[in-house]
Write an enzyme that holds these catalytic residues in place. Structure first.
Site, PDB file in Angstrom:
ATOM      1  N   HIS A   1     -28.279 -76.698  78.288  1.00  0.00           N
ATOM      2  CA  HIS A   1     -27.502 -77.202  79.424  1.00  0.00           C
ATOM      3  C   HIS A   1     -28.405 -77.306  80.644  1.00  0.00           C
ATOM      4  O   HIS A   1     -29.186 -76.374  80.918  1.00  0.00           O
ATOM      5  CB  HIS A   1     -26.390 -76.235  79.818  1.00  0.00           C
ATOM      6  CG  HIS A   1     -25.282 -76.046  78.837  1.00  0.00           C
ATOM      7  ND1 HIS A   1     -24.064 -76.671  78.961  1.00  0.00           N
ATOM      8  CD2 HIS A   1     -25.197 -75.287  77.714  1.00  0.00           C
ATOM      9  CE1 HIS A   1     -23.261 -76.280  77.978  1.00  0.00           C
ATOM     10  NE2 HIS A   1     -23.920 -75.441  77.197  1.00  0.00           N
TER      11      HIS A   1
ATOM     12  N   GLY B   1     -21.250 -67.270  74.388  1.00  0.00           N
ATOM     13  CA  GLY B   1     -20.318 -68.343  74.736  1.00  0.00           C
ATOM     14  C   GLY B   1     -20.620 -69.668  74.076  1.00  0.00           C
ATOM     15  O   GLY B   1     -20.127 -70.711  74.512  1.00  0.00           O
ATOM     16  N   GLN B   2     -21.418 -69.658  73.004  1.00  0.00           N
ATOM     17  CA  GLN B   2     -21.743 -70.911  72.320  1.00  0.00           C
ATOM     18  C   GLN B   2     -20.520 -71.423  71.567  1.00  0.00           C
ATOM     19  O   GLN B   2     -19.899 -70.669  70.800  1.00  0.00           O
ATOM     20  CB  GLN B   2     -22.909 -70.686  71.354  1.00  0.00           C
ATOM     21  CG  GLN B   2     -23.380 -71.974  70.681  1.00  0.00           C
ATOM     22  CD  GLN B   2     -24.621 -71.757  69.802  1.00  0.00           C
ATOM     23  OE1 GLN B   2     -25.090 -70.632  69.622  1.00  0.00           O
ATOM     24  NE2 GLN B   2     -25.121 -72.848  69.248  1.00  0.00           N
TER      25      GLN B   2
ATOM     26  N   HIS C   1     -28.425 -76.546  71.990  1.00  0.00           N
ATOM     27  CA  HIS C   1     -28.414 -77.481  73.121  1.00  0.00           C
ATOM     28  C   HIS C   1     -28.780 -76.730  74.386  1.00  0.00           C
ATOM     29  O   HIS C   1     -28.403 -75.575  74.576  1.00  0.00           O
ATOM     30  CB  HIS C   1     -27.055 -78.172  73.267  1.00  0.00           C
ATOM     31  CG  HIS C   1     -25.887 -77.244  73.218  1.00  0.00           C
ATOM     32  ND1 HIS C   1     -25.417 -76.721  72.032  1.00  0.00           N
ATOM     33  CD2 HIS C   1     -25.119 -76.727  74.198  1.00  0.00           C
ATOM     34  CE1 HIS C   1     -24.397 -75.925  72.280  1.00  0.00           C
ATOM     35  NE2 HIS C   1     -24.199 -75.894  73.588  1.00  0.00           N
TER      36      HIS C   1
END
Ligand code: AMP
Ligand code: ZN
Length: 112
Positions: A100, A91-92, A98
């Site tokens: 989350h 789901g990038q 990064h």
């Protein structure tokens, strides 16, 4: 390189910065999925977790200890979730690594 998070790191695109050091920055997610939702982003462009190698061991550790310190500072004493979406199946959507950090509500498991 046309990378959104490189532009935020360079200050060319505004973000709600909550942390800034030699190796990473952190800012509030523009589309928060929890009452607290921020991203910890390395200054170095690493496309995803899948592109990390042994030269990134210290940097990746720093991203996690920074995430933990900010979560503590922001009062997430009841817990939080750390997510690194990786690649299309993960789901990038932004191809600059990064971390989350989501908190401030009870998060269900498994994720969708
Ligand atoms: P991912 O889907 O794991 O690649 O996460 C990308 C995240 O970046 C999403 O949660 C977006 O809401 C967030 N995002 C995209 N653009 C911005 C921006 N300009 N400022 C802050 N967060 C952003
Ligand atoms: Zn980048």
């Amino acid at each position: 390189m046309d990378c959104l998070f490189c532009k935020i790191v360079a200050g060319k695109i505004p973000a709600k910065l909550i942390h800034d050091d030699e190796h990473c920055i952190a800012f509030l997610d523009i589309n928060p999925q929890a009452p607290t939702h921020f991203l910890v982003v390395p200054r170095e462009h690493v496309a995803s977790l899948a592109r990390g190698g042994s030269s990134h061991t210290a940097l990746f550790g720093h991203l996690l200890t920074t995430a933990s310190a900010i979560a503590r500072d922001r009062g997430l004493a009841n817990g939080y979730r750390v997510v690194v979406n990786t690649g299309p199946d993960g789901g990038q959507t932004v191809d600059h690594l990064h971390v989350h950090v989501l908190g401030g509500r009870h998060l269900t498991w498994p994720p969708g």
